[in-house]
Design a protein around this motif. Structure first.
Motif, short mmCIF file in Angstrom:
data_model
loop_
_atom_site.label_atom_id
_atom_site.label_comp_id
_atom_site.label_asym_id
_atom_site.label_seq_id
_atom_site.Cartn_x
_atom_site.Cartn_y
_atom_site.Cartn_z
N VAL A 167 0.85 -1.19 0.00
CA VAL A 167 0.00 0.00 0.00
C VAL A 167 0.89 1.23 0.00
N LYS A 168 0.52 2.21 -0.79
CA LYS A 168 1.24 3.49 -0.78
C LYS A 168 0.65 4.36 0.33
N ILE A 169 1.50 4.87 1.18
CA ILE A 169 1.04 5.73 2.28
C ILE A 169 0.84 7.14 1.76
N THR A 170 -0.35 7.67 1.98
CA THR A 170 -0.71 9.02 1.54
C THR A 170 -0.44 10.02 2.66
N ASN A 171 -0.48 11.30 2.32
CA ASN A 171 -0.28 12.33 3.35
C ASN A 171 -1.31 12.23 4.48
N PRO A 172 -2.61 12.00 4.19
CA PRO A 172 -3.56 11.86 5.31
C PRO A 172 -3.23 10.67 6.22
N MET A 173 -2.74 9.57 5.65
CA MET A 173 -2.34 8.41 6.47
C MET A 173 -1.14 8.78 7.34
N TYR A 200 -8.52 8.47 7.91
CA TYR A 200 -7.74 7.38 8.47
C TYR A 200 -7.60 7.54 9.98
N LYS A 201 -7.79 6.43 10.66
CA LYS A 201 -7.67 6.38 12.12
C LYS A 201 -6.70 5.27 12.48
N VAL A 202 -5.93 5.49 13.52
CA VAL A 202 -5.07 4.44 14.05
C VAL A 202 -5.95 3.58 14.95
#
Length: 166
Positions: free
Chosen positions: A28-34, A111-113
């Motif tokens: 998965v590519k991590i986006t700025n919001p992630m 996105y939430k942890v």
């Protein structure tokens, strides 16, 4: 006739299972919001874990991320967290650095942890990282690969903060 029907059902069920599993461990590519969700969580998580400071910073090295088969994303990072006081200039008052497994999920369009795990202390350090991380990232995390570069990023953030605090 019955044997053919049974094979069709078994084939359909196996195909469905394989299709569902094929998304698991997919990169998965991590986006700025992630990325922001991860940093925000770590800052909040560590706020009461370390000494109280005027300002806290967190940067992390991303080793990789994959879908976890539960509708979420497993993110493998090395995090550096440090707290500073204005009067101490750029001397760290409190902080730490370590690898971590972060579990993300998209909830209500953000996105939430939903999970966060750090390695065990002492003799459990290496074995716990090997359990948390896939082999291709575990060795990098154990060595601290890339930590020097993210420490420079953190230092830059601190210096900017100190300049603007004057």
């Amino acid at each position: 006739m019955k044997k053919g029907f049974i094979f069709i059902i078994i084939g359909t069920v196996l195909g469905a299972l394989l299709m569902g599993c094929s998304q698991e461990n997919k990169p998965v590519k991590i986006t700025n919001p992630m990325d922001r969700a991860i940093s925000h969580y770590i800052l909040k998580y560590n706020k009461n874990k370390y000494l109280k400071t005027d300002k806290q910073f967190e940067v992390h090295k991303l080793y990789g991320a994959s879908k976890n088969g539960k509708g979420g994303i497993d993110v493998y990072i090395y995090s550096v967290y440090e707290g500073f006081d204005k009067e101490s200039k750029n001397k760290v008052k409190s902080g730490g650095s370590l690898p971590a497994l972060v579990k993300l999920k998209k909830i209500d369009n953000q996105y939430k942890v939903i999970g966060y795990k750090e390695p065990d202390d002492g003799s459990g350090w290496t074995p716990s990282i090997k359990k948390m991380f896939p082999p291709k990232y575990a060795n990098e995390a154990i060595k601290g690969t890339g930590v020097e570069a993210i420490q420079h990023q953190l230092d830059k953030k601190v210096n900017e903060w100190l300049e603007n605090a004057k």
